[in-house]
Design a protein around this motif. Structure first.
Motif, PDB file in Angstrom:
ATOM      1  N   ILE A 138       0.664  -1.262   0.076  1.00  0.00           N
ATOM      2  CA  ILE A 138      -0.115  -0.015   0.014  1.00  0.00           C
ATOM      3  C   ILE A 138       1.084   1.277  -0.115  1.00  0.00           C
ATOM      4  O   ILE A 138       0.681   2.033  -0.802  1.00  0.00           O
ATOM      5  N   ALA A 139       1.811   1.210   1.022  1.00  0.00           N
ATOM      6  CA  ALA A 139       2.765   2.217   0.874  1.00  0.00           C
ATOM      7  C   ALA A 139       3.425   2.645  -0.358  1.00  0.00           C
ATOM      8  O   ALA A 139       3.746   3.799  -0.822  1.00  0.00           O
ATOM      9  N   ALA A 140       3.961   1.549  -0.970  1.00  0.00           N
ATOM     10  CA  ALA A 140       4.741   1.627  -2.212  1.00  0.00           C
ATOM     11  C   ALA A 140       3.917   2.197  -3.379  1.00  0.00           C
ATOM     12  O   ALA A 140       4.150   3.099  -4.424  1.00  0.00           O
ATOM     13  N   PHE A 141       2.625   1.813  -3.397  1.00  0.00           N
ATOM     14  CA  PHE A 141       1.572   2.117  -4.362  1.00  0.00           C
ATOM     15  C   PHE A 141       1.179   3.715  -4.152  1.00  0.00           C
ATOM     16  O   PHE A 141       1.408   4.572  -5.403  1.00  0.00           O
ATOM     17  N   ILE A 142       1.023   4.158  -2.995  1.00  0.00           N
ATOM     18  CA  ILE A 142       0.850   5.552  -2.615  1.00  0.00           C
ATOM     19  C   ILE A 142       1.988   6.452  -3.056  1.00  0.00           C
ATOM     20  O   ILE A 142       1.996   7.613  -3.769  1.00  0.00           O
ATOM     21  N   VAL A 143       3.373   5.946  -2.433  1.00  0.00           N
ATOM     22  CA  VAL A 143       4.362   6.621  -2.958  1.00  0.00           C
ATOM     23  C   VAL A 143       4.801   6.486  -4.211  1.00  0.00           C
ATOM     24  O   VAL A 143       5.281   7.680  -5.027  1.00  0.00           O
ATOM     25  N   GLY A 144       4.622   5.590  -5.009  1.00  0.00           N
ATOM     26  CA  GLY A 144       4.753   5.216  -6.413  1.00  0.00           C
ATOM     27  C   GLY A 144       3.752   6.367  -7.310  1.00  0.00           C
ATOM     28  O   GLY A 144       4.272   7.100  -8.374  1.00  0.00           O
ATOM     29  N   VAL A 145       2.727   6.633  -6.991  1.00  0.00           N
ATOM     30  CA  VAL A 145       1.856   7.634  -7.468  1.00  0.00           C
ATOM     31  C   VAL A 145       2.240   9.111  -7.229  1.00  0.00           C
ATOM     32  O   VAL A 145       2.680   9.835  -8.196  1.00  0.00           O
ATOM     33  N   LEU A 146       2.886   9.182  -6.158  1.00  0.00           N
ATOM     34  CA  LEU A 146       3.430  10.865  -5.705  1.00  0.00           C
ATOM     35  C   LEU A 146       4.961  10.670  -6.702  1.00  0.00           C
ATOM     36  O   LEU A 146       5.069  11.786  -7.059  1.00  0.00           O
ATOM     37  N   ASP A 147       5.544   9.517  -6.701  1.00  0.00           N
ATOM     38  CA  ASP A 147       6.734   9.872  -7.578  1.00  0.00           C
ATOM     39  C   ASP A 147       6.330  10.226  -8.781  1.00  0.00           C
ATOM     40  O   ASP A 147       7.278  10.983  -9.484  1.00  0.00           O
ATOM     41  N   TYR A 148       5.463   9.647  -9.399  1.00  0.00           N
ATOM     42  CA  TYR A 148       5.028   9.857 -10.875  1.00  0.00           C
ATOM     43  C   TYR A 148       4.586  11.355 -10.987  1.00  0.00           C
ATOM     44  O   TYR A 148       4.956  12.154 -11.857  1.00  0.00           O
ATOM     45  N   VAL A 149       3.791  11.993  -9.881  1.00  0.00           N
ATOM     46  CA  VAL A 149       3.302  13.233 -10.013  1.00  0.00           C
ATOM     47  C   VAL A 149       4.591  14.432  -9.757  1.00  0.00           C
ATOM     48  O   VAL A 149       4.462  15.204 -10.413  1.00  0.00           O
ATOM     49  N   LEU A 150       5.435  13.713  -8.995  1.00  0.00           N
ATOM     50  CA  LEU A 150       6.322  15.005  -8.567  1.00  0.00           C
ATOM     51  C   LEU A 150       7.975  14.530  -9.383  1.00  0.00           C
ATOM     52  O   LEU A 150       8.830  15.458  -9.314  1.00  0.00           O
ATOM     53  N   ASP A 151       7.858  13.627 -10.257  1.00  0.00           N
ATOM     54  CA  ASP A 151       9.086  13.134 -10.977  1.00  0.00           C
ATOM     55  C   ASP A 151      10.159  13.040  -9.871  1.00  0.00           C
ATOM     56  O   ASP A 151      11.309  13.390 -10.236  1.00  0.00           O
TER      57      ASP A 151
END
Length: 242
Positions: free
Chosen positions: A166-179
């Motif tokens: 779950i943490a990886a999914f949420i952080v992955g989305v933020l990684d994509y948004v923030l580059d």
């Protein structure tokens, strides 16, 4: 000028030995602490305060150096997440958080301590902040185990794995948004790490899943299952030997 960090230099080994010494002291005084509610509470709050201060020091240093950037310095690395959750765990003595942090916190912090993603060497403030923060994550869960007498179960291994995904999914989305590349979900770190031997992207992410599950299972065996079996065997042998 501070020298760059050198893995397994004298200063690195000294930090690892410091963790070992602190863990042994905590284990040695566990019964005394259990019998003293005041001392137990003081240590619990002290650990929580140190964890919070260590994260605040990192933020203050980044701001002072002009290096604070949402792409790099938000508390979205696994160890930053488990550090903040460790503060909550210590303040609330929450059993659900303990089930997660005993595995994810200790596992992630140990990997960071043995293969640090660190540029600054001794005696830079980042050197001390990095090692103290990661050691405290481990000590927080060990405190809950040895002093508060919490124990995870095999179900806790599954809970920890669900949390990681779950943490990886949420952080992955933020990684994509923030580059960004928090939790190294987009590419490997520039410094040597365990990920170097796990194959290219994205295969190393799948390998991490398997390693995490294996490591968590070994922790459950070594810390709880095998010692409990040994205690039962010792109890059965006791009366017959008399």
């Amino acid at each position: 000028m501070t020298d760059p960090f050198v893995p397994y230099s004298a200063s690195h080994l000294l930090m690892l030995l410091s963790l070992l010494a602190a863990s042994l002291l905590l284990y040695a005084f566990r019964y005394r602490l259990r019998g003293s509610p005041g001392a137990k509470k003081l240590l619990r709050l002290f650990l929580a305060a140190l964890l919070a201060v260590s994260e605040a020091v990192l933020d203050a240093w980044n701001i002072a150096e002009g290096t604070w950037n949402p792409r790099y310095t938000l508390p979205l690395e696994l160890c930053s997440i488990t550090l903040l959750l460790s503060v909550v765990m210590l303040l609330t003595r929450g059993r659900l958080l303990y089930q997660i942090l005993f595995f994810a916190g200790i596992g992630g912090a140990l990997q960071a301590l043995f293969t640090p993603n660190l540029v600054y060497g001794y005696p830079h403030i980042r050197f001390f902040q990095f090692f103290i923060a990661h050691m405290l994550i481990i000590l927080a869960s060990l405190y809950m185990t040895w002093v508060e007498n919490h124990k995870p179960t095999w179900k806790s291994v599954g809970v920890a794995m669900i949390f990681l995904n779950i943490a990886a999914f949420i952080v992955g989305v933020l990684d994509y948004v923030l580059d960004a590349n928090y939790m190294f979900l987009m590419h490997k770190p520039s410094t040597p790490s365990l990920l170097d031997v796990l194959g290219p992207y994205p295969y190393y992410l799948l390998a991490e899943e398997g390693i995490a599950l294996l490591f968590f299972a070994l922790m459950q065996l070594i810390f709880f299952v095998l010692p409990e079996k040994w205690r039962r065997k010792s109890a059965l042998r006791g009366p017959s030997a008399m």
